[in-house]
Design a protein around this motif. Structure first.
Motif, PDB file in Angstrom:
ATOM      1  N   SER A 227      79.080  62.317 103.362  1.00  0.00           N
ATOM      2  CA  SER A 227      79.559  60.671 103.205  1.00  0.00           C
ATOM      3  C   SER A 227      78.456  59.959 103.913  1.00  0.00           C
ATOM      4  O   SER A 227      78.214  59.032 103.626  1.00  0.00           O
ATOM      5  CB  SER A 227      80.785  60.573 103.854  1.00  0.00           C
ATOM      6  OG  SER A 227      80.798  60.518 105.065  1.00  0.00           O
ATOM      7  N   MET A 228      77.602  60.647 104.838  1.00  0.00           N
ATOM      8  CA  MET A 228      76.622  59.858 105.511  1.00  0.00           C
ATOM      9  C   MET A 228      77.359  58.830 106.267  1.00  0.00           C
ATOM     10  O   MET A 228      76.734  57.723 106.765  1.00  0.00           O
ATOM     11  CB  MET A 228      75.468  59.400 104.851  1.00  0.00           C
ATOM     12  CG  MET A 228      74.684  60.510 104.029  1.00  0.00           C
ATOM     13  SD  MET A 228      74.187  61.911 105.084  1.00  0.00           S
ATOM     14  CE  MET A 228      72.922  60.698 106.050  1.00  0.00           C
ATOM     15  N   ASN A 229      78.735  58.635 106.582  1.00  0.00           N
ATOM     16  CA  ASN A 229      79.311  57.974 107.294  1.00  0.00           C
ATOM     17  C   ASN A 229      79.356  56.367 106.552  1.00  0.00           C
ATOM     18  O   ASN A 229      79.567  55.517 107.364  1.00  0.00           O
ATOM     19  CB  ASN A 229      78.674  57.692 108.875  1.00  0.00           C
ATOM     20  CG  ASN A 229      79.168  58.832 109.882  1.00  0.00           C
ATOM     21  OD1 ASN A 229      79.600  59.912 109.315  1.00  0.00           O
ATOM     22  ND2 ASN A 229      78.516  58.806 111.104  1.00  0.00           N
ATOM     23  N   LYS A 230      79.277  56.451 105.517  1.00  0.00           N
ATOM     24  CA  LYS A 230      79.405  55.288 104.505  1.00  0.00           C
ATOM     25  C   LYS A 230      80.645  55.306 103.501  1.00  0.00           C
ATOM     26  O   LYS A 230      81.152  56.458 103.186  1.00  0.00           O
ATOM     27  CB  LYS A 230      78.139  55.220 103.782  1.00  0.00           C
ATOM     28  CG  LYS A 230      76.852  54.849 104.626  1.00  0.00           C
ATOM     29  CD  LYS A 230      75.654  54.915 103.504  1.00  0.00           C
ATOM     30  CE  LYS A 230      74.494  54.795 104.377  1.00  0.00           C
ATOM     31  NZ  LYS A 230      74.565  53.655 105.371  1.00  0.00           N
ATOM     32  N   VAL A 231      81.234  54.308 103.393  1.00  0.00           N
ATOM     33  CA  VAL A 231      82.377  54.236 102.317  1.00  0.00           C
ATOM     34  C   VAL A 231      82.022  54.389 100.856  1.00  0.00           C
ATOM     35  O   VAL A 231      82.420  55.232 100.065  1.00  0.00           O
ATOM     36  CB  VAL A 231      83.284  53.004 102.384  1.00  0.00           C
ATOM     37  CG1 VAL A 231      84.078  52.653 101.270  1.00  0.00           C
ATOM     38  CG2 VAL A 231      83.757  52.448 103.808  1.00  0.00           C
ATOM     39  N   GLU A 232      80.858  53.688 100.433  1.00  0.00           N
ATOM     40  CA  GLU A 232      80.147  53.742  99.277  1.00  0.00           C
ATOM     41  C   GLU A 232      78.924  54.553  99.025  1.00  0.00           C
ATOM     42  O   GLU A 232      78.145  54.544 100.294  1.00  0.00           O
ATOM     43  CB  GLU A 232      79.711  52.492  98.679  1.00  0.00           C
ATOM     44  CG  GLU A 232      80.974  51.443  98.533  1.00  0.00           C
ATOM     45  CD  GLU A 232      82.064  52.305  97.424  1.00  0.00           C
ATOM     46  OE1 GLU A 232      81.683  53.340  96.568  1.00  0.00           O
ATOM     47  OE2 GLU A 232      82.932  51.595  97.269  1.00  0.00           O
ATOM     48  N   PRO A 233      78.555  55.490  98.237  1.00  0.00           N
ATOM     49  CA  PRO A 233      79.288  55.524  96.953  1.00  0.00           C
ATOM     50  C   PRO A 233      80.376  56.693  96.797  1.00  0.00           C
ATOM     51  O   PRO A 233      80.860  56.904  95.787  1.00  0.00           O
ATOM     52  CB  PRO A 233      77.959  55.665  96.118  1.00  0.00           C
ATOM     53  CG  PRO A 233      77.267  56.496  96.639  1.00  0.00           C
ATOM     54  CD  PRO A 233      77.381  56.294  98.176  1.00  0.00           C
TER      55      PRO A 233
END
Length: 282
Positions: free
Chosen positions: A264-270
């Protein structure tokens, strides 16, 4: 056709602000009902305290399972045993068991130099309490002597007690399918011991190239060329990257992939968009 399970990987944030942002990201992704969240662990346990902090925070924040990464290189058995006992006390029943990278300046490999040794030790220490996930490399571990020796190592980890393997990220579905077929030929039941596809969304060209170069993952020539052509056009990179990864996931689903683990790389998107548009939540 049954939909594959899915999960997300986090890495420990370095700042309090990053930690709070990570918790917010967890809240958003957790609404999708993933199987679990994994949390990475730095070389030689260099992020040990931060990993423990986020693992404990996630355990109390929701009911979704948490799978801490555990690396063995440079750690002794007593340290690993202490960590296993602590994770048991938190109600954790899943571990991602890895060799890890040797920290800069460290000479010794420790009492458990390889992931295979760690898998054996977890089973000796904790019996069947933990579901153990290990790493797999569709395009070969960069330090492996050969593809066959890399397969031997993965088979040995399964025989030692690993329950599943999560692949390094890849963009060529055939490399995943070839690895799965090869494991079957080697006597590994990939239904009972699934090969989970590691999925890396594409949002940043330079980061992607750096990750790929460090772990031996292949970036198809057409992807490299197109990303280079986009230059600093972040929106174009994100949309192209989404299309590449979406098509990869579609192919994997059509081939019966049992589960996908999103880096996820600590992200919500994508990540959220991918899971939703692939229909994994319905």
């Amino acid at each position: 056709m049954s939909k594959p399970a899915f999960s997300f990987e986090f890495f420990p944030a370095k700042t309090e602000q990053g930690h709070e942002k990570l918790l917010s990201t967890y809240d958003e992704l957790n609404k999708l009902s993933p199987s679990y969240f994994s949390v990475t662990y730095g070389a030689g346990g260099s992020t040990r305290s931060r990993t423990l902090d986020i693992v404990q925070a996630l355990c109390t924040r929701g009911d979704t399972g948490v799978a801490p990464h555990m690396s063995c290189i440079g750690d002794d058995k007593s340290e690993i045993a202490e960590l296993l006992t602590h994770y048991k006390s938190l109600g954790i029943n899943r571990i991602v068991a890895l060799r890890g990278d040797l920290p800069s300046g460290q000479v010794g490999m420790g009492e458990l130099p390889f992931a295979l040794d760690l898998v054996k030790f977890i089973r000796e220490h904790s019996g069947d309490h933990f579901r153990i996930e290990v790493a797999a490399y569709p395009e070969m571990h960069p330090q492996a002597r050969s593809f066959d020796s890399d397969i031997d190592n993965l088979v040995n980890k399964f025989q030692a007690g690993a329950d599943a393997a999560i692949t390094q990220f890849f963009y060529n579905a055939d490399s995943y399918l070839y690895l799965r077929d090869t494991l079957e030929k080697r006597g590994v039941d990939t239904v009972a011991k699934p090969l989970v596809a590691g999925i890396m969304p594409i949002t940043n060209s330079s980061n992607l190239m750096r990750f790929a170069d460090s772990c031996g993952a292949d970036i198809p020539r057409y992807v490299r060329k197109q990303l280079a052509d986009f230059g600093d056009d972040r929106k174009a990179i994100r949309e192209f990257g989404f299309d590449v990864v979406y098509r990869l996931c579609e192919r994997l689903i059509s081939e019966g992939v049992p589960a996908m683990h999103f880096y996820s790389m600590n992200k919500v998107e994508p990540n959220k968009r991918l899971v939703e548009e692939l229909g994994l939540t319905t």
